[in-house]
Enzyme design. Structure first.
Site, short mmCIF file in Angstrom:
data_model
loop_
_atom_site.label_atom_id
_atom_site.label_comp_id
_atom_site.label_asym_id
_atom_site.label_seq_id
_atom_site.Cartn_x
_atom_site.Cartn_y
_atom_site.Cartn_z
N HIS A 150 0.85 -1.19 0.00
CA HIS A 150 0.00 0.00 0.00
C HIS A 150 0.88 1.25 0.00
CE1 HIS A 150 -2.32 3.18 2.37
NE2 HIS A 150 -2.93 3.09 1.20
N SER A 151 0.56 2.20 -0.86
CA SER A 151 1.27 3.49 -0.92
C SER A 151 2.77 3.27 -1.11
CB SER A 151 0.96 4.30 0.35
OG SER A 151 1.46 5.60 0.25
#
Length: 898
Positions: A150-151
């Site tokens: 994520h990210s």
């Protein structure tokens, strides 16, 4: 524009994911060497209920998946993926299941400070080795790990391949969620930009070595204002067969934009991810398949075009249509069939020979969503029935809300087909509808030229569709730039008031998977925003389309207008990160103007007035534009490289198709506004604070220390330099900033105090000659004090932005203080020591010393070229801005001494 980015987006259409049992995180024991080297980081195994209890002895038999959180992200964010994967495994009686691991990065702020990214990458490599050891000697032991990042976690996963001793075969699948792959959102330090350069260069240069790694990047769409979706698209490689980038609004069965955090728990998106993971399993190895083609086929099935059927690796090419079904021939070009509680199954056959001359396409829609095949192309038939057919249901795709799958077939592509056959199975208790029509493509394709950028919404393009069909394609001509933004209004009118299925409007972008879908009742008035996440590739002449899946007896009016607010929103979305550069450039030009005023008039002009007079975009913008233009010529590029000058940021942005016409002017004017009001704020704050101080403490006789450097000040400088060197450079900068602010408040207080004392003395003095002499002397002193104060307010304004740009590393250091007193590496250690020395001298300086300096003319001229250089090289490298300001202030110090 800011309002458009932060607030004007679609409502949240994601459902929350819930755990059915209490989630547990089992800490995995790491080797002592790894713990010693990375004391802050940890590895966990996710579980819940009985499954968590069974895994406590770590006798794992599943497929390993490693979750990497992003900036300030928690390892607990794995629970949505882990929980839904567990429920799915229960559905198949644990024939296959996944073991979800998660890394605890101590919620580090890696989007603000890039110094720990390399450390995180090396730790993940150690984790992968530990995870694979847990499966040693198992019957179906894995040889690789799937990663979900994520990210910034997605970027760390990609960076694994840059490690010297990393074996690429350790990862076979990488899924990233809202990861800024192209560039950092805010390039605040050199470590961050260097890390991006190393990762992206490796992926481009070593593309051949990455063919066995399948990568999926999912972006959040317009709801995610932290990471715009254009940054989440993987860099375009020569090998595109192993990478896929999609926006969540285009993902089948999700069709929802997500914000930066909801992308990890959005149920619709997590379901698509877990279904894909289960379809990727190889029955023989009980692990994720080693076949890259199958991996891409599965990802395309779940994330690009879902045909409303369960995934099959090798669907049968031909099939026999069996069963005691009634065969009905349909010769009409347009046909609708509704069935309810129908006990007999039927086959409807459409002979193609009579339609091929008049029509180019056939469109069919089926509202019965049961994952079985329903439309076939007949290859071999007799007079009454089809003997052998090919299944064209795989060409179908799902539409939202209407629970329908639709098929569009180009007749020219199927010359061997004699009939189209539609299967209507027996039904019980449910009502279903089948629709089919043959049409000529030209009659259903309408061209709508978009309105000009500078029409500001006053003019519009309009078309009226007197619909007799089920599908219309509206081509949006000349819509190919990211700075374009439109509002599309669609009004539907129907002849009768009977209940109809909703209309579906899809904005289709042909060069990337960023479609957005809107469902509307009929009749209705619907507004759609049309803007792009990515520009088209070079030499791509395809145009975006508005696909209208319509009701057959309704009229549709389409009105398109330019949206000024959304254009400004696009400017902010793509370039807000560069705003500090424009603000500092304006303040620096004003600072140069004040020094010039000292030369010409002997007085330091007021900040606000000087900003209006000096900060003009035509002083800086044309020169940068000329350089960018000249860089198009080979000879100029050769000279530029010979001088070892970095590439101009505007040229890089132009090559990425993210540079708008007049965007730099817009940002410069925005920067002027921010600089103006920040100047007003500083002046007002100092005046109020000093007045309050004067009210509480009356001024006394002031002993002025004219020396710029004293032993006491030297000790202060050395102390702060030592603090900056041994702890965090940004801490030293922040302390000297507070000291400088206090000194300015003190100076403002003295100016006000001297003014009041001067008034009292004038009133009480009796000797006229003495009175005149004192008055002139006091007036000169006060004027000098006011001049100095104005100059110091400007320097403080400049210095505030340096502090703000260095603040992220200070926040990172404070957050990790309990683990390490020294920030290493420190992006502003050397700059901090220089700034401490400069500001310790400047805070005791006055304009009287500067006015008599031989270097004043040079100091007054330098801010202009520095402003130009800042805009040329600082837009994509914010960490360079303090260097330009530091050089300008260094000249000011020399003016005080020489």
């Amino acid at each position: 524009g800011v309002r458009d980015v932060l607030f004007l987006y679609e409502e949240n259409r994601c459902s929350m994911t819930y755990m059915y049992e209490y989630p547990e995180y089992l800490k995995i024991k790491l080797p002592k060497k790894t713990v010693r080297r990375y004391p802050v980081y940890e590895l966990y195994l996710y579980g819940e209920g009985n499954y968590a209890e069974e895994n406590k002895n770590l006798l794992l038999t599943g497929i390993p998946v490693l979750f990497l959180p992003g900036n300030a992200g928690s390892y607990r964010q794995v629970r949505s993926l882990g929980s839904i994967a567990l429920r799915k495994a229960e559905d198949v009686d644990f024939k296959y299941h996944f073991n979800f691991f998660s890394v605890n990065f101590n919620e580090e702020l890696v989007a603000l400070y890039g110094g720990s990214l390399q450390r995180q990458t090396k730790f993940v490599h150690e984790c992968i080795k530990v995870i694979l050891k847990l499966y040693k000697d198992r019957e179906f032991a894995p040889t690789s790990v799937a990663i979900v990042g994520h990210s910034m976690g997605g970027l760390v996963a990609r960076a694994l391949l840059t490690l010297k001793n990393f074996k690429p075969e350790l990862i076979n699948l990488l899924i990233t969620q809202a990861t800024p792959h192209v560039a950092p959102v805010m390039p605040l330090d050199k470590y961050l930009t260097d890390f991006y350069t190393a990762v992206n260069n490796h992926w481009i240069l070593k593309a051949q070595d990455l063919r066995n790694l399948t990568t999926l990047s999912v972006a959040g769409g317009f709801r995610d204002y932290q990471v715009r979706s254009g940054l989440a698209f993987l860099p375009r490689l020569s090998q595109q067969d192993s990478a896929l980038s999609v926006v969540s609004s285009a993902v089948p069965r999700a069709w929802a934009s997500t914000d930066h955090l909801s992308i990890v728990w959005c149920k619709e998106l997590i379901l698509a991810t877990i279904r894909a993971l289960f379809d990727l399993i190889d029955e023989n190895t009980r692990q994720i398949t080693e076949d890259p083609k199958k991996r891409m086929a599965v990802l395309n099935h779940h994330f690009v075009r879902h045909p409303a059927k369960l995934f099959e690796e090798n669907p049968e090419a031909f099939t026999e249509l069996t069963g005691a079904f009634v065969w009905i021939t349909v010769k009409a070009s347009k046909w609708t069939y509704s069935f309810y509680n129908d006990s007999d199954g039927k086959y409807f056959t459409f002979p193609l020979a009579s339609h091929r001359k008049s029509y180019s396409h056939v469109y069919c829609e089926n509202s019965m969503l049961d994952t079985s095949s329903w439309i076939y192309g007949c290859i071999n038939s007799n007079s009454s029935m089809c003997l052998e057919a090919t299944d064209v249901s795989w060409k179908a795709e799902l539409l939202p809300t209407t629970k329908a799958s639709v098929v569009i077939l180009k007749l020219q592509d199927y010359p061997s087909l004699s009939h189209i056959v539609i299967q209507a199975p027996p039904t019980a208790g449910n009502k279903y509808t089948l629709d089919c029509e043959f049409f000529q493509e030209d009659s259903r394709t309408v061209q709508l030229p978009v309105t000009h950028l500078f029409s500001f919404g006053f003019s519009s393009s309009k078309i009226l569709l007197n619909s007799t069909g089920l599908l219309y394609n509206v081509q949006l001509q000349h819509f190919n730039q990211i700075y374009q933004a439109f509002k599309i209004h669609i009004q539907s009118h129907c002849q009768s008031l009977k209940e109809r299925k909703p209309s579906v409007y899809r904005l289709h972008i042909p060069w990337s998977h960023e479609d957005s879908i809107t469902v509307a009742k009929v009749p209705s008035f619907t507004e759609i925003s049309a803007k792009l996440h990515t520009a088209p590739p070079e030499n791509d002449n395809r145009v975006p389309e508005l696909n209208i899946y319509s009701s057959s007896d309704c009229q549709y009016e389409v009105i398109l207008k330019t949206s000024l607010v959304q254009i400004l929103g696009q400017i902010i979305r793509f370039h807000a990160g560069a705003l500090p550069v424009y603000v500092v450039s304006n303040i620096l030009l004003t600072y140069g103007g004040q020094l010039s005023a000292l030369i010409s008039t002997g007085q330091c002009s007021d900040f606000s007035l000087e900003l209006v007079r000096t900060a003009k975009p035509y002083k800086v913008e044309p020169l940068i534009s000329i350089v960018v233009f000249l860089q198009g010529f080979h000879w100029f590029r050769a000279i530029w490289e010979l001088l070892s000058l970095p590439e101009v940021d505007a040229a890089v942005l132009s090559s990425q198709d993210t540079w708008f016409p007049l965007v730099s002017l817009t940002l410069f004017l925005f920067g002027t506004g921010i600089a103006y009001w920040s100047g007003v704020f500083f002046s007002t704050s100092l005046r109020l604070f000093s007045s309050l101080w004067l009210t509480l403490i009356r001024p006394t006789a002031h002993h002025k220390d004219n020396k710029l450097i004293t032993p006491r000040k030297l000790c202060g400088v050395l102390s702060l330099a030592l603090v900056g060197w041994t702890t965090c450079g940004a801490l030293a900068v922040f302390i000297i900033y507070l000291q400088y602010s206090f000194k300015d408040s003190d100076r403002s207080k003295e100016t006000l105090g001297n003014s009041s004392i001067h008034t009292v003395k004038n009133q009480s003095s009796m000797d006229s000659t003495s009175k005149a002499t004192q008055s002139l002397s006091s007036t000169a002193t006060i004027a000098e004090a006011v001049n100095s104060l104005k100059m110091h307010v400007t320097i403080l304004n400049l210095f505030t932005w340096i502090v703000l740009l260095n603040l992220p590393s200070l926040i990172y250091w404070l957050k990790n203080l309990r683990y390490n007193v020294r920030l290493d590496p420190d992006p502003c250690r050397f700059t901090a020591i220089i700034l401490v020395c400069i500001l310790e001298i400047l805070m005791n300086s006055s304009t009287a010393e500067v006015k008599s300096s031989k270097l004043l003319k040079m100091a007054a001229k330098v801010p202009l070229p520095l402003s130009v250089a800042m805009l040329a090289f600082g837009r994509m490298h914010l960490y360079k801005v303090p260097h330009f300001v530091t050089f300008s202030l260094l000249l000011h110090v020399l003016c005080c001494i020489v």
